[in-house]
Design a protein around this motif. Structure first.
Motif, PDB file in Angstrom:
ATOM      1  N   ALA A  12       0.802  -1.047  -0.049  1.00 30.42           N
ATOM      2  CA  ALA A  12       0.057  -0.414  -0.180  1.00 30.42           C
ATOM      3  C   ALA A  12       0.788   1.696   0.171  1.00 30.42           C
ATOM      4  CB  ALA A  12      -1.086  -0.027   0.999  1.00 30.42           C
ATOM      5  N   SER A  32       1.083   4.453  -2.924  1.00 31.13           N
ATOM      6  CA  SER A  32       0.216   6.034  -2.439  1.00 31.13           C
ATOM      7  C   SER A  32       0.854   6.519  -3.342  1.00 31.13           C
ATOM      8  CB  SER A  32       0.670   6.127  -0.622  1.00 31.13           C
ATOM      9  OG  SER A  32       2.270   5.993  -0.414  1.00 31.13           O
ATOM     10  N   TYR A  50      -4.204   6.346   0.423  1.00 27.94           N
ATOM     11  CA  TYR A  50      -3.256   4.905   0.098  1.00 27.94           C
ATOM     12  C   TYR A  50      -1.965   5.346   1.904  1.00 27.94           C
ATOM     13  CZ  TYR A  50      -5.429   1.039  -2.075  1.00 27.94           C
ATOM     14  OH  TYR A  50      -6.269   0.382  -2.831  1.00 27.94           O
ATOM     15  N   THR A  67      -2.381   4.294   5.588  1.00 31.80           N
ATOM     16  CA  THR A  67      -2.298   2.595   5.644  1.00 31.80           C
ATOM     17  C   THR A  67      -0.634   2.597   6.238  1.00 31.80           C
ATOM     18  OG1 THR A  67      -1.069   2.050   3.623  1.00 31.80           O
ATOM     19  CG2 THR A  67      -3.464   1.562   4.123  1.00 31.80           C
ATOM     20  N   LEU A 105     -11.194   3.070   0.574  1.00 33.58           N
ATOM     21  CA  LEU A 105      -9.597   2.971  -0.126  1.00 33.58           C
ATOM     22  C   LEU A 105      -9.468   1.961  -1.969  1.00 33.58           C
ATOM     23  CD1 LEU A 105      -7.391   2.337   2.765  1.00 33.58           C
ATOM     24  CD2 LEU A 105      -7.306   4.375   1.527  1.00 33.58           C
ATOM     25  N   SER A 109      -8.108   4.329  -6.251  1.00 32.85           N
ATOM     26  CA  SER A 109      -7.003   4.556  -7.299  1.00 32.85           C
ATOM     27  C   SER A 109      -7.162   4.741  -8.482  1.00 32.85           C
ATOM     28  CB  SER A 109      -5.869   3.796  -6.937  1.00 32.85           C
ATOM     29  OG  SER A 109      -6.939   1.826  -6.749  1.00 32.85           O
ATOM     30  N   GLY A 145      -8.469  -1.107  -6.852  1.00 36.53           N
ATOM     31  CA  GLY A 145      -7.705  -2.058  -5.958  1.00 36.53           C
ATOM     32  C   GLY A 145      -8.680  -3.486  -5.648  1.00 36.53           C
ATOM     33  N   PHE A 175      -7.166  -6.272  -0.042  1.00 37.63           N
ATOM     34  CA  PHE A 175      -5.804  -6.432   0.730  1.00 37.63           C
ATOM     35  C   PHE A 175      -5.558  -7.235   1.517  1.00 37.63           C
ATOM     36  CE2 PHE A 175      -8.370  -2.139   1.776  1.00 37.63           C
ATOM     37  CZ  PHE A 175      -6.875  -1.282   0.887  1.00 37.63           C
ATOM     38  N   VAL A 178      -1.902  -4.985  -1.189  1.00 34.51           N
ATOM     39  CA  VAL A 178      -2.739  -5.006  -1.599  1.00 34.51           C
ATOM     40  C   VAL A 178      -2.573  -5.282  -3.136  1.00 34.51           C
ATOM     41  CG1 VAL A 178      -4.352  -2.775  -2.994  1.00 34.51           C
ATOM     42  CG2 VAL A 178      -3.357  -2.612  -0.968  1.00 34.51           C
TER      43      VAL A 178
END
Length: 330
Positions: A97, A101, A107, A110, A134, A138, A145, A148, A243
């Motif tokens: 993650a 970011s 992100y 996290t 989250l 993106s 995503g 996780f 991710v």
């Protein structure tokens, strides 16, 4: 200058080779192939979970959707692979993650030190409303995503220095991931952050380019860094998840039914990955004990106190403040 130029050339070569690879693989019997690249070895628990996802997807789709995996950084670094997803050259990847970011700023939450109380709190957040938001954050950057994965807690390890308090980090060159939060964390705690590609770290440790690094136990073992570094300090400063990501360019080529198959296969792999992770950590601890690695268990409250300015800085952004407060209340 030469290094920068070669890095750019190398990236272009990777893109071209990947494109040629995809073009040479003709689809037969309406089969769609999802090219999945990641940077971890095949012995890693994350790779095992991806293999499960592959088998599940093939079964759900009756073989119409197939995942082809490229492990060990064959197609580039995490950043390079994310760029390949954005242009549609490959379909999927697994990244930290923290790396994501750099593309999708949300992100960053996290990676805030000591935000999550423990692993249970982390996944309560990630598998709830905040986690879903989250994963979708993106999409405007052409990256979606899917789920996780557990990446445990990241802690410091070093060659010649016991790290039992933030004061021990003073003057130490610590390798970090190439994202601002990781750099800020090490510098705030008193070390000297040294961003570096993961694949370069073993040699850098051997040659004293850096004095130490920070990562989870499975990565410490699979990278063989424990051969060089004999002190591992369980300060557990962050719990940055992995991710599983698909490029939106490929996602949009899937039918509604195919999207459901893929999402279900990804979701089902999460529980297995958590189990693999736990089993791997237990086995890795045995390996490290045999290798005479010294485990240190410092008072984490001192590290948390010293890292507090990072959270305070993040909370200056009203949107981030709202997310942090919601996470704390979970």
């Amino acid at each position: 200058m030469y290094t920068i130029a070669w890095k750019g050339i190398r990236t272009k070569i990777l893109w071209v080779c990947t494109l040629l690879l995809l073009q040479s693989c003709a689809l037969e019997n309406n089969t769609k192939v999802l090219y999945f690249a990641h940077s971890l070895p095949i012995t890693h628990p994350v790779h095992r979970a991806i293999m499960d996802m592959k088998e599940s997807l093939a079964q759900k789709s009756g073989g119409k959707l197939q995942i082809k995996i490229f492990p060990d950084g064959q197609l580039g670094t995490e950043r390079e692979v994310l760029e390949l997803l954005q242009i549609g050259s490959i379909s999927m990847t697994k990244v930290s993650a923290a790396s994501l970011s750099n593309f999708a700023p949300d992100y960053q939450v996290t990676s805030i030190p000591y935000l999550f109380r423990d692993g249970e709190h982390l996944f309560k957040v990630l598998e709830g409303e905040i986690g879903k938001e989250l994963l979708m954050s993106s999409t405007e950057y052409l990256l979606r995503g899917l789920c996780f994965y557990d990446a445990g807690a990241r802690s410091f390890y070093a060659k010649n220095q016991k790290i039992e308090s933030p004061a021990d980090l003073e003057g130490m060159k610590i390798r970090t991931m190439n994202d601002q939060m990781s750099v800020d964390m090490v510098n705030t705690l008193g070390g000297s952050a040294t961003p570096m590609a993961y694949g370069e770290l073993y040699t850098a440790l051997q040659q004293n380019v850096v004095d130490g690094a920070e990562n989870n136990i499975p990565s410490f073992v699979t990278s063989n860094h424990y051969e060089v570094c004999k002190y591992y300090s369980f300060d557990e400063h962050t719990m940055v998840p992995d991710v599983v990501v698909i490029g939106t360019r490929f996602w949009e080529t899937l039918s509604d039914t195919e999207k459901i198959w893929l999402q279900e296969a990804a979701d089902e792999s999460v529980a297995k990955q958590k189990r693999y992770w736990k089993e791997t950590v237990e086995e890795n601890m045995k390996v490290l004990k045999k290798a005479n690695v010294q485990f240190l268990y410092p008072d984490k409250s001192e590290f948390s106190k010293n890292a507090a300015p990072i959270m305070e800085k993040m909370m200056q952004d009203e949107k981030m403040k709202a997310v942090i407060e919601k996470i704390r209340s979970e």
